[in-house]
Scaffold this motif. Structure first.
Motif, PDB file in Angstrom:
ATOM      1  N   GLY A 196       0.823  -1.201   0.000  1.00  0.00           N
ATOM      2  CA  GLY A 196       0.000   0.000   0.000  1.00  0.00           C
ATOM      3  C   GLY A 196       0.858   1.252   0.000  1.00  0.00           C
ATOM      4  O   GLY A 196       2.092   1.200  -0.118  1.00  0.00           O
ATOM      5  N   TYR A 197       0.194   2.389   0.189  1.00  0.00           N
ATOM      6  CA  TYR A 197       0.897   3.676   0.108  1.00  0.00           C
ATOM      7  C   TYR A 197       2.000   3.788   1.151  1.00  0.00           C
ATOM      8  O   TYR A 197       3.134   4.161   0.845  1.00  0.00           O
ATOM      9  N   PHE A 198       1.677   3.481   2.417  1.00  0.00           N
ATOM     10  CA  PHE A 198       2.639   3.695   3.492  1.00  0.00           C
ATOM     11  C   PHE A 198       3.820   2.729   3.388  1.00  0.00           C
ATOM     12  O   PHE A 198       4.965   3.117   3.637  1.00  0.00           O
ATOM     13  N   GLU A 199       3.547   1.472   3.013  1.00  0.00           N
ATOM     14  CA  GLU A 199       4.647   0.526   2.863  1.00  0.00           C
ATOM     15  C   GLU A 199       5.553   0.948   1.708  1.00  0.00           C
ATOM     16  O   GLU A 199       6.786   0.919   1.822  1.00  0.00           O
ATOM     17  N   ARG A 200       4.944   1.358   0.595  1.00  0.00           N
ATOM     18  CA  ARG A 200       5.737   1.796  -0.560  1.00  0.00           C
ATOM     19  C   ARG A 200       6.537   3.048  -0.211  1.00  0.00           C
ATOM     20  O   ARG A 200       7.709   3.177  -0.583  1.00  0.00           O
ATOM     21  N   LYS A 201       5.908   3.975   0.524  1.00  0.00           N
ATOM     22  CA  LYS A 201       6.600   5.193   0.939  1.00  0.00           C
ATOM     23  C   LYS A 201       7.767   4.864   1.862  1.00  0.00           C
ATOM     24  O   LYS A 201       8.842   5.466   1.774  1.00  0.00           O
ATOM     25  N   PHE A 202       7.566   3.873   2.728  1.00  0.00           N
ATOM     26  CA  PHE A 202       8.614   3.468   3.657  1.00  0.00           C
ATOM     27  C   PHE A 202       9.838   2.960   2.907  1.00  0.00           C
ATOM     28  O   PHE A 202      10.976   3.352   3.194  1.00  0.00           O
TER      29      PHE A 202
END
Length: 356
Positions: A209-215
């Motif tokens: 998701g967004y947060f995992e990809r951003k991480f």
């Protein structure tokens, strides 16, 4: 018939009943302190800084709890508004504090640059090897795969070419520790792998998701740039904003332990003045250390003195005996320093990592 006389809470002068404002000082005659009134006064007085600061500064430093008590009693024009005092000294503190931050970032950047230079040399060496042997790889790769005899390459050369042909991107479970092999990562970067392929090697799941990809995006950015100094700077820049949340939380703790000692707004006034005192003290400490280094034990002694200031301020402001005040002030400090502050630092660290 003589009109009924009232006494102004701010200037102690008499005025006729029915006046909405004191004819002597201008303060509202019916100005019951609520949270709304407190912040209305903050906005209306924000740009009216004057000599009241100098009238307030000495009591702030020498009379713990005095200014807060006077403000609650109704003397709201004689001294500087608590939020205005807080904002003013906070600006001074963070100006001085940022001098130390800048020096700390320079040290971090210098150390990280050394690591980055070493890694860059390694990647350049790998990239050079790849360019030098690209023709040889195309020439000998198929025979190696087919286990055929290759002339012109010794055993070590064959191992090098074979290793280039076997670099793959393994799939891993979600791993937020970035515990990958640096040499393998550098090899992938040297081979020109895309960011998506590098994310996969680092452990990002296919349906991230967004947060995992951003991480993982920030993690790769950090690995490539070693931007610890940038993260550090972003963290420091977030502190002033965080203080606007920490101070109300401190006031909430006071409300919990002194629940029958007035509205939440009263505890917020106390917190504004106490945090103003803290900013003044640490501004002086940083400033003096800048001019003439102070022994560490003196710095710690000054830091400890702020607790005794809090204790005296609580005794005078809340009107409780010293023993009960000592227990409550100790618990408030314990909860704030060991739970609220570390949690806030952790949140700021995450924000700094995600948005540096």
């Amino acid at each position: 018939m003589k009109a009924k006389q009232n006494t102004c809470q701010n200037c102690d002068q008499p005025y006729d009943d029915g006046f909405r404002f004191c004819p002597h000082c201008g303060q509202k005659t019916n100005d019951e302190l609520t949270l709304g009134v407190l912040f209305y006064n903050t906005i209306s007085n924000y740009f009216s800084f004057d000599a009241r600061f100098f009238k307030s500064f000495i009591p702030l430093m020498t009379k713990p709890g005095y200014l807060a008590k006077e403000f609650i009693k109704g003397k709201r024009l004689l001294y500087l508004h608590p939020a205005q005092m807080y904002l003013f000294v906070a600006v001074i503190f963070f100006f001085i504090f940022n001098i130390y931050v800048r020096e700390g970032r320079e040290v971090l950047d210098k150390n990280m640059q050394g690591v980055l230079d070493s890694r860059y040399e390694r990647i350049q060496a790998m990239d050079s090897l790849k360019a030098k042997d690209s023709i040889e790889v195309n020439r000998y790769l198929d025979p190696i795969k087919n286990k055929e005899l290759v002339y012109g390459l010794d055993e070590d050369d064959i191992k090098v070419v074979d290793s280039l042909s076997k670099i793959k991107i393994p799939k891993k479970d979600l791993n937020t520790s970035f515990s990958f092999n640096e040499k393998e990562m550098d090899s992938l970067i040297a081979l020109g792998k895309t960011d998506e392929e590098l994310y996969s090697y680092m452990g990002m799941s296919d349906d991230a998701g967004y947060f995992e990809r951003k991480f993982y995006a920030q993690g790769l950015k950090f690995y490539k740039t070693m931007g610890l100094g940038q993260i550090y700077q972003t963290f420091i820049d977030s502190i002033p904003l965080a203080m606007f949340f920490l101070l109300p939380i401190f006031a909430l703790l006071l409300k919990l332990f002194f629940y029958n000692k007035g509205r939440y707004a009263h505890h917020l006034v106390f917190s504004f003045y106490y945090f103003s005192f803290l900013f003044v003290v640490f501004s002086l400490v940083f400033g003096l250390n800048r001019l003439l280094p102070i022994p560490d034990w003196i710095d710690w002694l000054i830091a400890m003195s702020t607790f005794f200031y809090l204790l005296i301020a609580i005794i005078k402001f809340y009107g409780q005996n010293w023993f009960l005040s000592f227990i409550k002030s100790g618990l408030v400090s314990f909860l704030f320093l060991l739970f609220v502050l570390p949690l806030s630092v952790s949140i700021l660290g995450v924000i700094a990592f995600f948005f540096y």
